[in-house]
Design a protein around this motif. Sequence first.
Motif, PDB file in Angstrom:
ATOM      1  N   HIS A 113       0.605  -1.239   0.177  1.00 29.92           N
ATOM      2  CA  HIS A 113      -0.012  -0.057   0.035  1.00 29.92           C
ATOM      3  C   HIS A 113       1.000   1.322   0.040  1.00 29.92           C
ATOM      4  O   HIS A 113       0.667   2.066  -0.680  1.00 29.92           O
ATOM      5  CB  HIS A 113      -0.947  -0.029   1.178  1.00 29.92           C
ATOM      6  N   GLY A 114       1.919   1.242   0.637  1.00 29.84           N
ATOM      7  CA  GLY A 114       2.961   2.219   1.104  1.00 29.84           C
ATOM      8  C   GLY A 114       3.399   2.728  -0.334  1.00 29.84           C
ATOM      9  O   GLY A 114       3.754   3.737  -1.096  1.00 29.84           O
ATOM     10  N   ILE A 115       3.808   1.619  -1.253  1.00 32.27           N
ATOM     11  CA  ILE A 115       4.502   1.664  -2.497  1.00 32.27           C
ATOM     12  C   ILE A 115       3.706   2.200  -3.514  1.00 32.27           C
ATOM     13  O   ILE A 115       3.918   3.259  -4.395  1.00 32.27           O
ATOM     14  CB  ILE A 115       4.771   0.460  -3.089  1.00 32.27           C
ATOM     15  N   ARG A 116       2.293   1.832  -3.343  1.00 31.46           N
ATOM     16  CA  ARG A 116       1.376   2.567  -4.263  1.00 31.46           C
ATOM     17  C   ARG A 116       0.820   3.884  -4.113  1.00 31.46           C
ATOM     18  O   ARG A 116       0.628   4.785  -4.991  1.00 31.46           O
ATOM     19  CB  ARG A 116       0.060   1.457  -4.352  1.00 31.46           C
ATOM     20  N   GLN A 117       0.775   4.263  -2.671  1.00 27.44           N
ATOM     21  CA  GLN A 117       0.527   5.677  -2.349  1.00 27.44           C
ATOM     22  C   GLN A 117       1.648   6.265  -2.850  1.00 27.44           C
ATOM     23  O   GLN A 117       1.533   7.705  -3.388  1.00 27.44           O
ATOM     24  CB  GLN A 117       0.463   5.445  -0.712  1.00 27.44           C
ATOM     25  N   VAL A 118       3.067   6.121  -2.855  1.00 28.44           N
ATOM     26  CA  VAL A 118       4.074   6.978  -3.156  1.00 28.44           C
ATOM     27  C   VAL A 118       3.968   7.262  -4.455  1.00 28.44           C
ATOM     28  O   VAL A 118       4.530   8.462  -5.217  1.00 28.44           O
ATOM     29  CB  VAL A 118       5.363   6.426  -2.534  1.00 28.44           C
ATOM     30  N   MET A 119       3.799   6.223  -5.324  1.00 30.33           N
ATOM     31  CA  MET A 119       3.835   6.219  -6.678  1.00 30.33           C
ATOM     32  C   MET A 119       2.594   7.183  -7.405  1.00 30.33           C
ATOM     33  O   MET A 119       2.706   7.470  -8.344  1.00 30.33           O
ATOM     34  CB  MET A 119       3.683   4.739  -7.410  1.00 30.33           C
ATOM     35  N   GLU A 120       1.610   7.084  -6.454  1.00 26.91           N
ATOM     36  CA  GLU A 120       0.474   8.157  -6.731  1.00 26.91           C
ATOM     37  C   GLU A 120       0.771   9.344  -6.345  1.00 26.91           C
ATOM     38  O   GLU A 120      -0.375  10.277  -6.693  1.00 26.91           O
ATOM     39  CB  GLU A 120      -0.858   7.291  -6.156  1.00 26.91           C
ATOM     40  N   GLY A 121       1.796   9.750  -6.123  1.00 24.63           N
ATOM     41  CA  GLY A 121       2.210  11.244  -5.629  1.00 24.63           C
ATOM     42  C   GLY A 121       1.812  11.533  -4.003  1.00 24.63           C
ATOM     43  O   GLY A 121       2.060  12.658  -3.844  1.00 24.63           O
ATOM     44  N   ARG A 122       1.622  10.730  -3.285  1.00 22.00           N
ATOM     45  CA  ARG A 122       1.217  10.896  -1.842  1.00 22.00           C
ATOM     46  C   ARG A 122       2.374  10.619  -0.898  1.00 22.00           C
ATOM     47  O   ARG A 122       3.233   9.739  -1.273  1.00 22.00           O
ATOM     48  CB  ARG A 122       0.215  10.182  -1.532  1.00 22.00           C
ATOM     49  N   MET A 123       2.287  11.250   0.161  1.00 16.26           N
ATOM     50  CA  MET A 123       3.368  11.007   1.184  1.00 16.26           C
ATOM     51  C   MET A 123       2.758   9.641   1.909  1.00 16.26           C
ATOM     52  O   MET A 123       1.618   9.538   2.054  1.00 16.26           O
ATOM     53  CB  MET A 123       3.543  11.938   2.248  1.00 16.26           C
ATOM     54  N   PHE A 124       3.741   8.956   2.733  1.00 16.43           N
ATOM     55  CA  PHE A 124       2.938   7.649   3.501  1.00 16.43           C
ATOM     56  C   PHE A 124       3.864   7.306   4.448  1.00 16.43           C
ATOM     57  O   PHE A 124       5.128   7.335   4.391  1.00 16.43           O
ATOM     58  CB  PHE A 124       3.228   6.591   2.299  1.00 16.43           C
ATOM     59  N   LEU A 125       3.096   7.109   5.720  1.00 19.49           N
ATOM     60  CA  LEU A 125       3.950   6.822   6.704  1.00 19.49           C
ATOM     61  C   LEU A 125       3.237   5.538   7.354  1.00 19.49           C
ATOM     62  O   LEU A 125       1.794   5.403   7.316  1.00 19.49           O
ATOM     63  CB  LEU A 125       3.683   7.790   7.914  1.00 19.49           C
TER      64      LEU A 125
END
Length: 216
Positions: A113-125
């Motif tokens: 989920h973190g990988i996909r969020q980052v690739m969609e331009g979002r920050m992720f923790l």
Amino acid sequence: MIRIFLVDDHPIVRDGIRSLLVQEPGLEVVGTAGNGQELLDQLPDTPADLVLMDINMPVLDGYATTARLREEHPDVRVLALSMLAEEHYVGRMLEAGARGYVLKSASKDEIIHGIRQVMEGRMFLCTEIGLAMLRKVLDWNTVSVNAEPKKTELLSKREREVLQLIAEGLTNAEIAEQLFTSKRTVETHRQNLLEKTHAKNTAALVKLALADGLIK
């Protein structure tokens, strides 16, 4: 297809993460490296969209590598993947240019989920990091704004454990063995202890901790 490059100095970790990711549709592990320099050497011939980046590595660590990627490969996004949970490490990686931070203890689903969020331009923790930071903010709001915390109150639980063992005269190698971690991680904790307390050396650090009643 998201092209992923794994960077970690422990082969068993690289193999484990790779085995998780190759089963996921839309993800492709295009390369692995044991440190940041190996990654930078391979990237020209092995294009990647995202790097899963460890922090403590020999030759070129995660902080320096992430900063280099931001300058030399700005299209490559970085998701930190570390066992270090303290906000000091999270902050440094985000400042260096990482788009997210996930603990190695996170589930497969959360890492993906973190990988996909980052690739969609979002920050992720990851959840554990996010909740820890939220608790700290809530605790901070209950403290008087005029209260001046002791320097040692800024230390994490693990840093206090390392400090206690330093005071007992153990070497970095002995501390690493007792805490089941690497010598390099202990060295990082020792440096962070000096930086957080502004102690000039180990003797001053122990003296400060004794004065605050932090160690025996």
